[in-house]
Design an enzyme around this catalytic site. Structure first.
Site, mmCIF file in Angstrom:
data_model
loop_
_atom_site.group_PDB
_atom_site.id
_atom_site.type_symbol
_atom_site.label_atom_id
_atom_site.label_comp_id
_atom_site.label_asym_id
_atom_site.label_seq_id
_atom_site.Cartn_x
_atom_site.Cartn_y
_atom_site.Cartn_z
ATOM 1 N N ARG A 161 0.836 -1.211 0.000
ATOM 2 C CA ARG A 161 0.000 0.000 0.000
ATOM 3 C C ARG A 161 0.865 1.253 0.000
ATOM 4 O O ARG A 161 0.537 2.245 -0.635
ATOM 5 C CB ARG A 161 -0.974 -0.006 1.187
ATOM 6 C CG ARG A 161 -1.724 1.312 1.368
ATOM 7 C CD ARG A 161 -3.006 1.201 2.211
ATOM 8 N NE ARG A 161 -2.898 0.277 3.317
ATOM 9 C CZ ARG A 161 -2.185 0.500 4.443
ATOM 10 N NH1 ARG A 161 -1.535 1.627 4.600
ATOM 11 N NH2 ARG A 161 -2.140 -0.422 5.383
ATOM 12 N N TYR B 80 -17.359 16.475 -15.301
ATOM 13 C CA TYR B 80 -17.738 15.073 -15.212
ATOM 14 C C TYR B 80 -18.757 14.899 -14.075
ATOM 15 O O TYR B 80 -18.567 15.415 -12.968
ATOM 16 C CB TYR B 80 -16.473 14.263 -14.929
ATOM 17 C CG TYR B 80 -16.722 12.796 -14.762
ATOM 18 C CD1 TYR B 80 -17.116 12.012 -15.840
ATOM 19 C CD2 TYR B 80 -16.567 12.187 -13.529
ATOM 20 C CE1 TYR B 80 -17.350 10.666 -15.680
ATOM 21 C CE2 TYR B 80 -16.795 10.834 -13.368
ATOM 22 C CZ TYR B 80 -17.186 10.077 -14.449
ATOM 23 O OH TYR B 80 -17.420 8.749 -14.296
ATOM 24 N N ASP C 2 -8.721 19.065 -14.587
ATOM 25 C CA ASP C 2 -8.960 17.677 -14.980
ATOM 26 C C ASP C 2 -8.556 17.571 -16.450
ATOM 27 O O ASP C 2 -9.231 18.109 -17.325
ATOM 28 C CB ASP C 2 -10.439 17.330 -14.762
ATOM 29 C CG ASP C 2 -10.748 15.862 -15.067
ATOM 30 O OD1 ASP C 2 -10.031 15.256 -15.890
ATOM 31 O OD2 ASP C 2 -11.726 15.341 -14.504
ATOM 32 N N LYS D 48 -9.313 6.449 -19.191
ATOM 33 C CA LYS D 48 -9.704 6.934 -20.517
ATOM 34 C C LYS D 48 -8.509 6.882 -21.478
ATOM 35 O O LYS D 48 -8.025 5.812 -21.763
ATOM 36 C CB LYS D 48 -10.308 8.339 -20.381
ATOM 37 C CG LYS D 48 -11.316 8.476 -19.218
ATOM 38 C CD LYS D 48 -12.568 7.653 -19.393
ATOM 39 C CE LYS D 48 -13.402 7.531 -18.125
ATOM 40 N NZ LYS D 48 -13.715 8.767 -17.440
HETATM 41 C C1 PLP Z 1 -14.185 9.187 -16.166
HETATM 42 C C2 PLP Z 1 -13.818 10.550 -15.696
HETATM 43 C C3 PLP Z 1 -13.536 10.792 -14.339
HETATM 44 C C4 PLP Z 1 -13.675 9.721 -13.273
HETATM 45 O O1 PLP Z 1 -12.715 8.724 -13.416
HETATM 46 P P1 PLP Z 1 -12.957 7.177 -13.018
HETATM 47 O O2 PLP Z 1 -11.695 6.528 -13.476
HETATM 48 O O3 PLP Z 1 -14.176 6.700 -13.735
HETATM 49 O O4 PLP Z 1 -13.150 7.141 -11.542
HETATM 50 C C5 PLP Z 1 -13.157 12.068 -13.992
HETATM 51 N N1 PLP Z 1 -13.063 13.067 -14.910
HETATM 52 C C6 PLP Z 1 -13.328 12.863 -16.211
HETATM 53 C C7 PLP Z 1 -13.229 14.000 -17.176
HETATM 54 C C8 PLP Z 1 -13.728 11.605 -16.649
HETATM 55 O O5 PLP Z 1 -14.017 11.424 -17.953
#
Ligand code: PLP
Length: 385
Positions: free
Chosen positions: A54, A107, A180, A205
């Site tokens: 961890r 998001y 983000d 993604k």
């Molecule tokens: C998918 C997404 C998230 C969240 O991420 P997870 O891996 O699904 O927890 C946050 N910000 C954006 C822009 C996203 O597309």
């Protein structure tokens, strides 16, 4: 990065940062370390600081080194999901009573985390159109927030926010500026170089890129904040597992070429949709008519792989989303395969009826790396249904 390091360009770093051949065997691909615990040379005699899975794992370290290099940050942290990364950042940076100023089409899960999880712990939330600098200034003046949180391009309407401008507004008010960068990725946009304090990723993604691993990351050059994040990563433990970290590292090696192809294909799809008789409006920053086109051209090296489209009604949007054949109807984005998503009932269902709701006419396309002719033919047949 030392001036003598041969890997300095982005594509070179993506392949090599954190990926030195294994010291013992010369294996060009460093091994995946599954061990949860590490032999100590006498009590407390740790080898390279590794103690327990961890707190640290060499495969995770390799990914974190790669992520820091690509975003140009001093510290990177990898997590079990994008939302786990966000939660860790918010808890590291905020105390009860603090406020986050959030873009109005972030998001949906980010909004939900703040409104429904951290809200019950006393964190306050206000929403503003981050692409409107006057609105952001007014909101900041009315009451200075601790965090400005922006997504650019935003999801799903692809609004473009001036990161450097926002960083100046945020810093003047003493706020931490968080970007983000999931949609653009560091291949197209580097928020830290533009003045942001922290970059957030859902590595699920584009960074992973193959729709086979869930993960998240934080990158920052703020040493004090990094120490708090590192402590929470260890003390809360939403870390990425070794195989997840390895898959993400493997995906990132091809990020540069994938983003190039995603962007080219998305531009072709956007151009085809633009002017189609069944289409009311196309949202793609690469189109000259997009309100953020010029800014995106300055702030991003390409326009990315996401295209959203407004059809004449919610019913037409749902029909289109259910009629594509090469574009798979599914949540998520950023994989090599093309996906179609109906935000109102899928990715953004959690923000229905809130100030972050997505219009019912909108369909979002994550344009993959297939042959562009096949993608255009599929969109054309789905619009004809
Ligand atoms: C998918 C997404 C998230 C969240 O991420 P997870 O891996 O699904 O927890 C946050 N910000 C954006 C822009 C996203 O597309």
């Amino acid at each position: 990065m030392s001036p003598h390091d041969p890997a300095r360009g982005f594509a070179s770093l993506a392949v090599h940062a954190g990926q030195e051949p294994d010291a013992e065997t010369g294996a060009v691909i460093p091994p995946v370390h599954f061990s949860t615990t590490y032999a100590q040379d006498g009590i407390g005699g740790l080898r390279h600081g590794y103690e327990y899975g961890r707190s640290g794992n060499p495969t995770r370290t390799a990914l974190q080194t790669q992520l820091a290099a690509l975003e140009g940050g001093a510290h990177a942290f990898s997590f079990a999901s994008g939302l786990a990364a966000e939660d860790t950042l918010l808890r590291a940076a905020l105390s009860p009573g603090d406020e986050v100023l959030l873009g109005n089409d972030v998001y949906g899960g980010t909004y939900r985390l703040l409104a429904r999880v951290l809200g019950t712990w006393g964190v306050r939330l206000r929403v503003v159109d981050m692409s409107d600098a006057d609105a952001v200034c007014a909101a900041v003046e009315a009451s200075p927030p601790q965090i400005l949180w922006v997504e650019t391009p935003s999801n799903p309407l692809l609004r473009i926010t001036d990161i450097a401008g926002l960083a100046a507004i945020g810093h003047a008010a003493g706020a931490l500026v968080v970007v983000d960068n999931t949609f653009a990725t560091p291949a197209l946009q580097q928020p830290l170089a533009l003045g942001a304090d922290v970059v957030v990723h859902s590595t699920t993604k584009y960074l992973g890129g193959h729709s086979d691993v869930v993960g998240g990351a934080l990158v920052t050059s703020d040493d004090a904040l990094a120490e708090k994040i590192g402590f929470l990563q260890y003390a809360v433990g939403a870390v990425s597992g070794p195989l997840d970290a390895w898959l993400t590292t493997r995906g990132i090696k091809t990020l540069d070429v994938r983003m190039q192809r995603h962007s080219e294909n998305a531009a072709a799809v956007a151009a085809f949709l633009d002017g189609h008789e069944r289409v009311e409006r196309v949202y793609y920053p690469g189109l000259a008519a997009h309100p953020g086109h010029e800014l995106a051209g300055r702030q991003m090296s390409r326009f990315g792989g996401i295209v959203s489209v407004a059809l004449e009604s919610g019913e037409a949007a749902r029909r289109f989303a259910e009629s594509t054949r090469l574009f798979t109807l599914a949540e998520s984005l950023g994989g090599v395969e093309s996906l179609v998503n109906y935000p109102d009932a899928m990715t953004h269902a959690s923000v229905r009826g809130t100030e972050a709701a997505v219009p019912v006419e909108i369909v979002r396309l994550s344009v993959g790396i297939e042959d562009p002719g096949d993608l255009l033919a599929d969109v054309a047949q789905a619009l004809a249904v």
